[in-house]
Design an enzyme around this catalytic site. Structure first.
Site, PDB file in Angstrom:
ATOM      1  N   ASP A   1      -7.849   2.322 -36.859  1.00  0.00           N
ATOM      2  CA  ASP A   1      -8.770   1.927 -35.794  1.00  0.00           C
ATOM      3  C   ASP A   1      -9.595   0.747 -36.285  1.00  0.00           C
ATOM      4  O   ASP A   1     -10.342   0.866 -37.253  1.00  0.00           O
ATOM      5  CB  ASP A   1      -9.677   3.120 -35.439  1.00  0.00           C
ATOM      6  CG  ASP A   1     -10.456   2.903 -34.156  1.00  0.00           C
ATOM      7  OD1 ASP A   1     -10.231   1.876 -33.495  1.00  0.00           O
ATOM      8  OD2 ASP A   1     -11.287   3.769 -33.822  1.00  0.00           O
TER       9      ASP A   1
ATOM     10  N   ASP B   1      -6.433  -2.340 -30.417  1.00  0.00           N
ATOM     11  CA  ASP B   1      -7.144  -2.201 -31.686  1.00  0.00           C
ATOM     12  C   ASP B   1      -6.910  -0.893 -32.409  1.00  0.00           C
ATOM     13  O   ASP B   1      -7.558  -0.628 -33.429  1.00  0.00           O
ATOM     14  CB  ASP B   1      -8.647  -2.387 -31.452  1.00  0.00           C
ATOM     15  CG  ASP B   1      -9.241  -1.260 -30.621  1.00  0.00           C
ATOM     16  OD1 ASP B   1      -8.647  -0.915 -29.586  1.00  0.00           O
ATOM     17  OD2 ASP B   1     -10.289  -0.728 -31.013  1.00  0.00           O
ATOM     18  N   GLU B   2      -6.006  -0.042 -31.945  1.00  0.00           N
ATOM     19  CA  GLU B   2      -5.747   1.195 -32.678  1.00  0.00           C
ATOM     20  C   GLU B   2      -4.323   1.674 -32.449  1.00  0.00           C
ATOM     21  O   GLU B   2      -3.689   1.360 -31.447  1.00  0.00           O
ATOM     22  CB  GLU B   2      -6.750   2.294 -32.297  1.00  0.00           C
ATOM     23  CG  GLU B   2      -6.680   2.736 -30.853  1.00  0.00           C
ATOM     24  CD  GLU B   2      -7.583   3.927 -30.576  1.00  0.00           C
ATOM     25  OE1 GLU B   2      -7.620   4.867 -31.403  1.00  0.00           O
ATOM     26  OE2 GLU B   2      -8.240   3.921 -29.519  1.00  0.00           O
TER      27      GLU B   2
END
Length: 372
Positions: free
Chosen positions: A18, A113-114
């Site tokens: 993350d 983003d993760e």
């Protein structure tokens, strides 16, 4: 989320990566003047904008994603709100994805983003998921000057919990042998799907931790929470047998827009349909969805922030049906409207992901938390 249906835990080596306040971190990296300041990425407070994400300085004032930008400025008068640059974010996300791919082909992106990574069969670092996670975080920083946090665990649920344990720029490992003891003190609100209402219901039952939840039998949980009770039963014991899925077919696709000034009449709302519909059709044409459209829907958010969605079965996209749905939705409240959305659902879609495509990001209303 799909339920972990088995009593027997499946011990995989799962990493959840993350990025730390991804959009804001990119903006701070690219503009040294932003470093040390309270920074958010989002829409203008003068145009009903919404915060997509913010850095930790801003969070110390109570600012968070999905908050109205105007409210965020009241909480933090010195907040610098930067308009988003998705081309830049997507570029860096692709770089990060290429780094993941050096270590495993089993990658399940959750957003820009993760992602989850299954490194069970990876030969890197003699198969050590801990060292692989460290290497990935190191590579990301070397390539992009961005920090990432990671969780390492035997399953997806625990890996995601672990990645939040030592944020920002940290890493936490839950060994298989430590799962039982780790679960005892874990708050029930950390379980996926347990929102404010479910948390309140559990607290009213005297259930605050997973240890408390483990005292309830499966039958009792399903009686009180329906099908979700089964997930509560297994997840409270750290059992999650979901595999890392490398591809999710789209379940639906939509566009929406929040307006600077309210739309007061049905005619005002319907006059916005052509623009929304044009964008929706363009995105449908660019999408790679093979399944046919079998439902259409409209979404209205009113001036009092209540919302309604009207949907109907349809074979393909019918322009006329959107007008009918808008008529029905508007007359459910007959208040001025601040947001309109049009969308379609696909037949036989397997994914539980909802693909939200705001028409105007800067002034849009965000239903999802973008990055934490």
């Amino acid at each position: 989320m799909p339920e972990p249906l088995s009593d027997t835990p499946t011990n995989r080596k799962i990493i959840h990566v993350d990025m730390d306040c991804f959009y804001a971190a990119i903006e701070m990296r690219d503009d040294p003047l932003l470093r040390g300041a309270a920074v958010a990425v989002g829409g203008s407070p003068d145009k009903r904008g919404v915060i997509a994400t913010c850095n930790y300085e801003a969070r110390s004032y109570g600012v968070h994603s999905a908050m109205a930008s105007a409210h965020a400025k009241r909480l933090c008068p010195n907040l610098i709100i930067v308009p988003p640059n998705f081309d830049k974010y997507r570029h860096d996300s692709k770089v990060i994805r290429s780094i993941f791919a050096k270590y495993t082909p089993l990658i399940e992106p959750l957003s820009l983003d993760e992602a989850f990574l299954d490194v069970t069969e990876s030969s890197h670092y003699k198969g050590s998921a801990t060292y692989i996670a460290q290497a990935i975080r190191h590579d990301i920083y070397q390539e992009l000057e961005l920090t990432a946090s990671a969780g390492v665990a035997p399953n997806k649920f625990l890996a995601k919990v672990a990645s939040d344990w030592k944020k920002p720029n940290g890493q936490f490992v839950i060994e298989p042998s430590a799962v039982d003891s780790f679960m005892l003190d874990l708050e029930v609100k950390k379980i996926p799907g347990v929102g404010k209402k479910t948390t309140e219901k559990l607290h009213n039952m005297g259930i605050y931790t997973c240890k408390d939840l483990q005292s309830l039998e499966l039958l009792e949980l399903t009686r009180k929470f329906g099908a979700f009770g089964r997930s509560l039963y297994y997840l409270s014991r750290g059992i999650d047998n979901r595999a890392v899925i490398t591809h999710y077919p789209r379940k639906s696709l939509s566009v929406e827009n929040t307006y600077d000034k309210d739309l007061y009449t049905l005619d005002d709302c319907q006059s916005e349909i052509p623009k929304l519909l044009t964008t929706l059709k363009q995105r449908l044409a660019r999408s790679k969805v093979d399944a046919p459209v079998n439902k259409m829907f409209v979404k209205l958010k009113f001036s009092d922030f209540t919302a309604t969605t009207v949907e109907r079965t349809s074979f393909g996209v019918s322009d006329e049906l959107f007008y009918e749905l808008m008529d029905e939705g508007f007359h459910r409240r007959e208040k001025s409207v601040r947001l309109l959305g049009l969308g379609v659902r696909f037949q036989n879609a397997e994914s539980t992901h909802f693909v939200q495509l705001p028409l105007e990001y800067l002034d849009g209303a965000f239903d999802d938390e973008f990055d934490e």
